[in-house]
Motif scaffolding. Structure first.
Motif, mmCIF file in Angstrom:
data_model
loop_
_atom_site.group_PDB
_atom_site.id
_atom_site.type_symbol
_atom_site.label_atom_id
_atom_site.label_comp_id
_atom_site.label_asym_id
_atom_site.label_seq_id
_atom_site.Cartn_x
_atom_site.Cartn_y
_atom_site.Cartn_z
ATOM 1 N N ILE A 1 0.601 -1.068 -0.422
ATOM 2 C CA ILE A 1 -0.014 0.215 -0.280
ATOM 3 C C ILE A 1 0.744 1.079 0.038
ATOM 4 C CG2 ILE A 1 -1.717 1.130 1.391
ATOM 5 C CD1 ILE A 1 -2.821 -1.749 2.296
ATOM 6 N N ALA A 2 1.972 1.472 0.580
ATOM 7 C CA ALA A 2 2.901 2.247 0.891
ATOM 8 C C ALA A 2 4.244 2.047 -0.188
ATOM 9 C CB ALA A 2 2.624 2.754 2.215
ATOM 10 N N LEU B 1 -6.909 2.272 -9.476
ATOM 11 C CA LEU B 1 -7.526 2.535 -8.669
ATOM 12 C C LEU B 1 -7.585 1.709 -7.478
ATOM 13 C CD1 LEU B 1 -8.400 5.573 -7.692
ATOM 14 C CD2 LEU B 1 -10.634 4.960 -7.650
ATOM 15 N N ASN C 1 -10.569 3.183 -1.470
ATOM 16 C CA ASN C 1 -9.976 4.516 -1.366
ATOM 17 C C ASN C 1 -11.624 5.758 -1.064
ATOM 18 O OD1 ASN C 1 -12.012 5.945 -3.628
ATOM 19 N ND2 ASN C 1 -11.104 3.223 -4.383
ATOM 20 N N VAL C 2 -11.337 6.946 -0.768
ATOM 21 C CA VAL C 2 -12.219 7.507 -0.456
ATOM 22 C C VAL C 2 -12.599 8.366 -1.344
ATOM 23 C CG1 VAL C 2 -12.111 9.710 1.539
ATOM 24 C CG2 VAL C 2 -10.675 7.941 2.049
ATOM 25 N N ARG C 3 -14.251 8.119 -1.786
ATOM 26 C CA ARG C 3 -14.427 9.399 -2.358
ATOM 27 C C ARG C 3 -14.946 10.604 -2.137
ATOM 28 N NH1 ARG C 3 -19.850 5.669 -3.665
ATOM 29 N NH2 ARG C 3 -20.598 6.912 -4.835
ATOM 30 N N PRO C 4 -14.929 11.343 -3.247
ATOM 31 C CA PRO C 4 -14.874 13.495 -2.756
ATOM 32 C C PRO C 4 -15.458 13.294 -2.371
ATOM 33 C CG PRO C 4 -14.687 12.123 -5.210
ATOM 34 C CD PRO C 4 -14.807 11.194 -4.268
ATOM 35 N N ILE C 5 -15.276 14.468 -1.614
ATOM 36 C CA ILE C 5 -16.157 15.332 -0.999
ATOM 37 C C ILE C 5 -17.994 14.971 -1.614
ATOM 38 C CG2 ILE C 5 -17.148 17.887 -0.130
ATOM 39 C CD1 ILE C 5 -14.500 17.750 1.761
ATOM 40 N N LEU D 1 -1.133 8.218 8.870
ATOM 41 C CA LEU D 1 -2.733 7.343 8.703
ATOM 42 C C LEU D 1 -2.504 7.275 6.736
ATOM 43 C CD1 LEU D 1 -5.118 9.745 10.812
ATOM 44 C CD2 LEU D 1 -5.097 7.125 10.379
ATOM 45 N N TYR E 1 -2.667 6.423 3.478
ATOM 46 C CA TYR E 1 -3.742 6.856 2.346
ATOM 47 C C TYR E 1 -3.855 5.485 1.841
ATOM 48 C CZ TYR E 1 -4.075 9.557 -1.946
ATOM 49 O OH TYR E 1 -5.148 9.670 -3.527
ATOM 50 N N ASP F 1 -6.925 6.488 5.592
ATOM 51 C CA ASP F 1 -8.736 7.256 4.713
ATOM 52 C C ASP F 1 -9.680 6.111 5.064
ATOM 53 O OD1 ASP F 1 -7.220 6.042 3.269
ATOM 54 O OD2 ASP F 1 -7.368 8.352 2.173
ATOM 55 N N LEU G 1 -10.817 5.158 8.190
ATOM 56 C CA LEU G 1 -11.256 6.692 8.825
ATOM 57 C C LEU G 1 -12.592 6.514 8.631
ATOM 58 C CD1 LEU G 1 -10.745 8.413 11.408
ATOM 59 C CD2 LEU G 1 -9.112 9.405 9.731
ATOM 60 N N ASP G 2 -12.514 6.798 6.851
ATOM 61 C CA ASP G 2 -14.118 8.027 6.698
ATOM 62 C C ASP G 2 -14.975 6.090 6.895
ATOM 63 O OD1 ASP G 2 -14.361 9.805 5.112
ATOM 64 O OD2 ASP G 2 -15.282 8.382 3.207
#
Lengths: 500, 253
Positions: B58-59, B115, B119-123, B150, B152, B156, B159-160
């Motif tokens: 991941i990292a 992708l 992955n976090v979705r945009p606001i 944390l 990426y 995240d 956490l989201d």
């Protein structure tokens, strides 16, 4: 004032017609009109809903959404402090709401250096220098740089002292401002930076994601409103909101001895969030919104801010229509449009190895090195700034990557805690950048990504003005990352950036 | 049952079985080019002489520093980078210096970027809120060795998920417990253990993250523990050691 307005209108008319012969004469005329385009504080002019200003590449358009605005008594345009400056002094419409070094020179010539632009506090290399001497203002005149005085050690947004994890020593002090009352020994440090454009701010304030991947945390909150901050406003992130920026600027650049009141700040914010600017027409290629292209300020004003190019509109896809040849253009126009379209694709697609750049290669987890393109960081649709907070160390201020700049101070940073991931324990820099806000060695040399709009109106480039023109920007990246651009590719990127 | 599982996992880790490969080395970057983020990361276990493809970590590594590799052999026979593919895999960057090493592509293609699933979705394109009922629920954030960062497109994401649940459930209490893997283990001939202080730093960082996301600080309790034991949770992808380096978030309605 009336003469200045009519000059702007006179310039705009032939550009709207887009006759190529007229464009050439506009380009020549553009270089001679700086004195007339100067917008002085308290001039009482009406800020037009739309105005075009000539520059070396063509013309820039400035839009004020919501219609024209009377500036008489408006706090952005009024000199309320002791030095005679207003916000407009350093954020000129003709310079994409920034200030070019060329215009500073013209202003010096026109006023014999008496304009408030050259005020001792930050419009000279150091207030201790003889202010009547041109040489005392060389950083502003030659490189477009203002002195930015930061507290040392740093303080957080609430003014609380931060204990930095590095020591700082002055190695070189060509301005004399790193000693005496202005130096670190007296709790200050002077760095020299270009003014960032006060335009297209909805993009710089936009929040695309709730998290800052570069810090591994959710976005920080504005202590005043409790809302998250985009992190894209200022070079070193010292203010995260327009209110914070106004307070900082009024106490320093305007030398106000009192805070701006809430009503004035609200009026300034209203103005600043309605202003949009971008290059509108090129002397060779004509309007940037012709032939199916969507360049220019109008598209900026009406698009949604904060969107990642990878998700929706690819960055600089505004020029995708120019990838196809169109009949009826002059050879020069056709060549320029094709070059801009190629530049846009290069910007998105030509990958290279990015290495040892904090904010990219650490600590985010992309790896060091990582293969990617310009649009990796310049990833926001329509604007090309970073959707995430854009603090990155490109090496424009840190040795060995920075170009020699003997006119700037040099600091030796000694990391007391963990070594910097890419430089080790000792770093030499002309501007610690974001580290002057966070106090962290890992942030030395990080500078918030620049706006990419209206570039033709506001040379030189990078936060320290180290690239005198757009070719200089490309050349820096070529040296820094050994990209291997061909001569044609370099020119395509220059043409793209000139069209933004 | 959970304790038995932990013991079984521990036994595997101690033996360094192929199910849980663990070693320290200097990473090698292979300059493959199938577009953005397509370069390969290789890591050679000096004890066995085997070269692994750790690109799916991941990292990713830093070519200037040692990495702690923790992973499991993938079932795939694909070899896009020139090494035995590890998947799942983690690479933690260590302070030790390395001479940077880059290999040419040598006909390896690397992997075209996709992708990540976490992955976090945009606001501006939010996910729908999680469906109830909103009973007690736990979330887990895992970390790289000796790091509180944390990660990426990993931490995240979780956490989201946690904050989405918390916003929907409106709990009365949130317990944030930070763990550090402080029990020394031998890896590549050296004993390694996490700094005990990192447990607290992780916990406080996650608590601060919740506050930034709008959670009332008064409902958050923060605590920390050392000598962490493994935990079998989906976030760990079946890897033992990384599951010790974590923060547990226990949400009480």
């Amino acid at each position: 004032m009336a003469r200045e307005q009519s000059r702007s209108r006179r310039l705009a008319a032939p550009l709207a017609i887009a006759a190529s012969a007229a464009l050439l004469s506009v380009s020549i005329a553009a270089r001679a009109q700086y004195a007339d385009d100067w917008w002085a504080p308290d001039s009482g002019r009406t800020f037009p809903a739309q105005a075009d200003y000539g520059n070396g590449a063509g013309s820039l358009r400035v839009l004020l959404t919501g219609g024209p605005m009377e500036t008489k008594g408006h706090p952005f345009f009024s000199a309320t402090g002791p030095n005679g400056r207003a916000c407009i002094t350093c954020h000129q419409p003709a310079d994409a709401m920034s200030l070019s070094a060329e215009r500073a020179q013209a202003r010096w010539e026109a006023t014999g250096g008496k304009d408030p632009l050259f005020t001792a506090y930050d419009g000279s290399n150091c207030p201790t220098l003889p202010q009547g001497d041109r040489a005392s203002h060389s950083l502003l005149l030659e490189h477009g740089l203002f002195r930015i005085q930061r507290p040392w050690p740093p303080r957080d947004l609430a003014g609380k002292l931060i204990t930095p994890d590095f020591d700082l020593a002055v190695v070189r002090d060509p301005t004399g401002c790193e000693s005496g009352n202005y130096g670190p020994a007296k709790g200050n440090i002077s760095v020299y930076r270009r003014p960032r454009p006060v335009a297209n701010l909805k993009y710089l304030l936009a929040i695309g994601f709730a998290y800052d991947p570069k810090q591994g945390m959710p976005l920080p909150l504005d202590p005043e409103s409790g809302k998250p901050m985009s992190g894209n406003l200022m070079a070193d992130g010292r203010a995260g909101t327009l209110n914070g920026q106004m307070r900082d600027a009024s106490a320093t650049h305007l030398e106000l001895t009192r805070h701006m009141d809430a009503a004035d700040m609200a009026r300034i914010m209203d103005f600043e969030t309605r202003i949009f600017t971008a290059q509108q027409s090129d002397a060779k290629g004509g309007p940037v919104d012709a032939g199916g292209a969507e360049g220019g300020a109008a598209k900026l004003a009406h698009s949604q801010a904060g969107q990642l190019g990878d998700y929706g509109h690819p960055v600089w896809s505004e020029f995708a229509a120019w990838e196809k040849q169109v009949l009826g253009l002059t050879p020069e126009q056709a060549a320029w449009r094709a070059s801009v379209a190629r530049g846009a694709k290069l910007f998105r697609d030509k990958t290279f190895l990015i290495s040892d750049s904090a904010g990219i290669n650490s600590p985010i987890g992309f790896g060091n090195p990582v293969r990617n393109a310009c649009a990796f960081c310049h990833n926001m649709s329509q604007m090309g700034n970073d959707v995430a907070p854009g603090q990155v160390d490109l090496g424009t201020t840190n040795q060995p990557f920075a170009d020699p700049m003997p006119w700037l101070p040099l600091f030796r940073i000694n990391c007391k805690g963990p070594a910097h991931p890419h430089y080790g324990k000792v770093i030499y820099t002309s501007d610690p950048g974001y580290a002057l806000t966070t106090g962290r060695c890992a942030d030395v040399g990080k500078i918030t990504l620049q706006s990419l709009r209206g570039l033709s109106a506001r040379a030189p480039y990078f936060s320290n003005g180290s690239a005198k023109d757009l070719r200089g920007v490309v050349d820096f990246y070529e040296r820094r990352y050994k990209i291997g651009y061909t001569e044609q590719e370099k020119q395509d990127l220059v043409n793209l950036m000139s069209a933004l | 049952m959970k304790a038995l599982l932990a013991l079984a996992l521990l036994a595997g880790a101690a033996q360094g079985t192929s199910d849980n490969i663990r070693f320290i080395t200097c990473p090698i970057y292979r300059d493959t080019d199938s577009g953005k983020k397509s370069g390969c990361w290789l890591a050679e276990d000096r004890a066995t002489g085997r070269r692994y493809d750790v690109s799916l970590s991941i990292a990713k590594p830093d070519w200037n520093h040692e990495v702690l590799v923790e992973g499991r052999r993938a079932a795939t026979k694909d070899n896009p980078c020139g090494g035995v593919v590890l998947d799942a895999v983690r690479t933690s960057i260590l302070p030790g210096d390395c001479t940077r090493q880059m290999l040419p592509a040598e006909n390896y293609t690397g992997r075209k970027f996709a992708l990540p699933r976490r992955n976090v979705r945009p606001i501006y394109d939010p996910a729908p809120p999680p469906a109830g009922p909103y009973g007690a629920k736990s979330f887990h954030l895992l970390f790289d060795f000796d790091q509180p960062f944390l990660i990426y497109q990993y931490d995240d994401y979780y956490l989201d998920q946690a904050i989405a649940w918390i916003r929907a459930a409106k709990p009365h209490a949130i317990m944030v417990t930070g763990y550090a893997a402080t029990t020394p283990t031998r890896v590549s001939g050296r004993m390694i253990a996490e700094d005990p202080a990192i447990a607290r730093i992780r916990a406080e960082r996650v608590a601060e993250a919740f506050v930034r996301l709008g959670v009332d600080r008064r409902i958050i309790t923060v605590r920390w523990r050392n000598a962490a034991t493994p935990l079998e949770v989906p976030e760990a992808d079946g890897l033992i050691e990384p599951s010790r380096r974590r923060v547990d978030i226990d949400v009480t309605p």
